[in-house]
Design an enzyme around this catalytic site. Structure first.
Site, PDB file in Angstrom:
ATOM      1  N   LYS A  41      12.226  56.833  58.554  1.00 33.96           N
ATOM      2  CA  LYS A  41      12.128  55.589  57.791  1.00 33.96           C
ATOM      3  C   LYS A  41      10.675  55.370  57.367  1.00 33.96           C
ATOM      4  CE  LYS A  41      12.244  51.242  59.623  1.00 33.96           C
ATOM      5  NZ  LYS A  41      11.200  50.429  58.983  1.00 33.96           N
ATOM      6  N   ASP A  68      12.459  51.873  53.206  1.00 31.31           N
ATOM      7  CA  ASP A  68      12.746  50.506  53.673  1.00 31.31           C
ATOM      8  C   ASP A  68      11.818  49.518  52.970  1.00 31.31           C
ATOM      9  OD1 ASP A  68      13.448  48.287  55.202  1.00 31.31           O
ATOM     10  OD2 ASP A  68      12.260  48.908  56.932  1.00 31.31           O
ATOM     11  N   LYS A  70      13.088  46.775  51.143  1.00 34.95           N
ATOM     12  CA  LYS A  70      13.745  45.446  51.135  1.00 34.95           C
ATOM     13  C   LYS A  70      13.508  44.703  49.815  1.00 34.95           C
ATOM     14  CE  LYS A  70      13.345  44.740  56.157  1.00 34.95           C
ATOM     15  NZ  LYS A  70      12.398  45.813  56.561  1.00 34.95           N
ATOM     16  N   PHE A  71      13.994  45.269  48.728  1.00 32.07           N
ATOM     17  CA  PHE A  71      13.767  44.633  47.424  1.00 32.07           C
ATOM     18  C   PHE A  71      14.454  43.265  47.351  1.00 32.07           C
ATOM     19  CE2 PHE A  71      13.703  49.252  45.956  1.00 32.07           C
ATOM     20  CZ  PHE A  71      12.313  49.317  45.944  1.00 32.07           C
ATOM     21  N   ASP A  73      14.301  40.241  44.280  1.00 29.97           N
ATOM     22  CA  ASP A  73      13.686  39.743  43.055  1.00 29.97           C
ATOM     23  C   ASP A  73      14.823  39.414  42.081  1.00 29.97           C
ATOM     24  OD1 ASP A  73      11.803  39.366  40.859  1.00 29.97           O
ATOM     25  OD2 ASP A  73      10.421  40.668  41.959  1.00 29.97           O
ATOM     26  N   ILE A  74      14.517  39.166  40.836  1.00 27.33           N
ATOM     27  CA  ILE A  74      15.591  38.915  39.878  1.00 27.33           C
ATOM     28  C   ILE A  74      16.390  40.207  39.672  1.00 27.33           C
ATOM     29  CG2 ILE A  74      14.376  37.024  38.728  1.00 27.33           C
ATOM     30  CD1 ILE A  74      13.679  39.010  36.473  1.00 27.33           C
ATOM     31  N   THR A 127      15.710  39.432  61.612  1.00 27.29           N
ATOM     32  CA  THR A 127      15.908  39.095  63.021  1.00 27.29           C
ATOM     33  C   THR A 127      14.693  38.401  63.616  1.00 27.29           C
ATOM     34  OG1 THR A 127      15.261  41.357  63.515  1.00 27.29           O
ATOM     35  CG2 THR A 127      17.611  40.880  63.559  1.00 27.29           C
ATOM     36  N   GLY A 217      11.504  53.329  66.611  1.00 28.66           N
ATOM     37  CA  GLY A 217      10.117  53.671  66.337  1.00 28.66           C
ATOM     38  C   GLY A 217       9.375  54.074  67.592  1.00 28.66           C
ATOM     39  N   ARG A 218       8.711  53.082  68.197  1.00 31.51           N
ATOM     40  CA  ARG A 218       7.771  53.363  69.283  1.00 31.51           C
ATOM     41  C   ARG A 218       8.326  54.133  70.473  1.00 31.51           C
ATOM     42  NH1 ARG A 218       5.863  47.271  68.807  1.00 31.51           N
ATOM     43  NH2 ARG A 218       8.038  47.253  68.069  1.00 31.51           N
TER      44      ARG A 218
END
Ligand code: C5P
Length: 243
Positions: A41, A68, A70-71, A73-74, A127, A217-218
């Site tokens: 990702k 990733d 996360k769009f 917008d219009i 979240t 991830g970590r």
């Protein structure tokens, strides 16, 4: 669309979050990982620094990439952004479901011309937001109802699935049926520090709850031996480590 068909191969449910400020660090981690064992990702920070060149370098190494960004917008702008992301050849992209039906439908329509379009996933409710913060921005219903409603809207608008907390996975799996993809972060193997994640689930718990893909991830990138950490997680969810 089934997860297998869309993903181009079973047994790669782990998406390793490359949360690094520098492209060089992300590439060094990718060098250590096996594209047959996981996907990657790339989020806002890394993409803003490394751009399409970095994504292409990861794909050249045969990794499936979840971009990733996360769009939100219009509709016209989101559709154009999705098209640009799809043209990179990434495996998965995402938009905010709160952009509404027309925005999501435009995102879906923008992918129609691609022979291998990316999976199109929606973010329901971040979240990080608690009930009080949601009320402040006008969402008066309980967070779980909001998540349910936005997931249904995402599905009705042609999205392939949603990003959700593993705590919401079984509720969404029941409501949305077997073919709606659930992508879940906030995963911690038993004994791993939870870091800043509030409510975590182990990999087997998340799979049992109905998750298709686990964003981790970590616990992998921060491990002394990332390969071994990934192998242990894969084993815990029944993936074979032979590859
Ligand atoms: O290191 P860790 O496993 O906590 O990383 C989780 C990844 O999933 C990060 O890239 C984080 O931004 C992302 N994420 C999340 N919670 C969400 C959405 C995305 O942790 N609700």
């Amino acid at each position: 669309m089934s997860a297998e068909r869309a993903g181009g191969g079973a047994g790669r449910r782990i998406i390793v979050a490359l949360d690094y400020p520098e492209p060089g660090q992300a590439l060094r981690m990718a060098e250590r990982l096996n594209p047959a064992a996981c996907r990657l990702k790339v989020g806002k920070e890394l993409f803003t620094r490394g751009g399409p060149a970095l994504v292409e370098q990861l794909m050249t190494r045969n990794f499936s990439v979840f971009l990733d960004l996360k769009f939100h917008d219009i509709p016209n702008t989101v559709a154009a952004a999705c098209k640009a992301a799809a043209a990179l050849g990434v495996w998965m992209i995402n938009v905010h479901t709160q952009g509404g039906r027309r925005m999501m439908e435009a995102a879906r329509a923008s992918l129609a011309g691609f022979q291998h379009p990316p999976l199109l996933i929606g973010v329901t409710v971040l979240t990080s937001m608690n009930a009080q913060e949601l009320r402040e921005v006008g969402h008066l219903e309980p967070p779980q109802m909001l998540v349910q409603r936005l997931a249904r809207l995402a599905r009705d608008s042609g999205l392939d699935g949603v990003v959700c907390s593993a705590q919401e996975a079984s509720m969404l799996r029941t409501a949305q049926g077997p073919d709606f993809l659930l992508v879940t972060p906030g995963i911690r193997p038993t004994g791993a520090p939870s870091d800043d994640q509030q409510r975590v689930m182990t990999p087997p718990q998340a799979i049992a709850a109905g998750s298709d893909y686990l964003v981790i991830g970590r616990p992998i990138t921060g491990a002394a031996d990332p390969l071994m950490a990934l192998a242990d997680i894969r084993r815990s969810i029944g993936e074979k480590n032979a590859d």
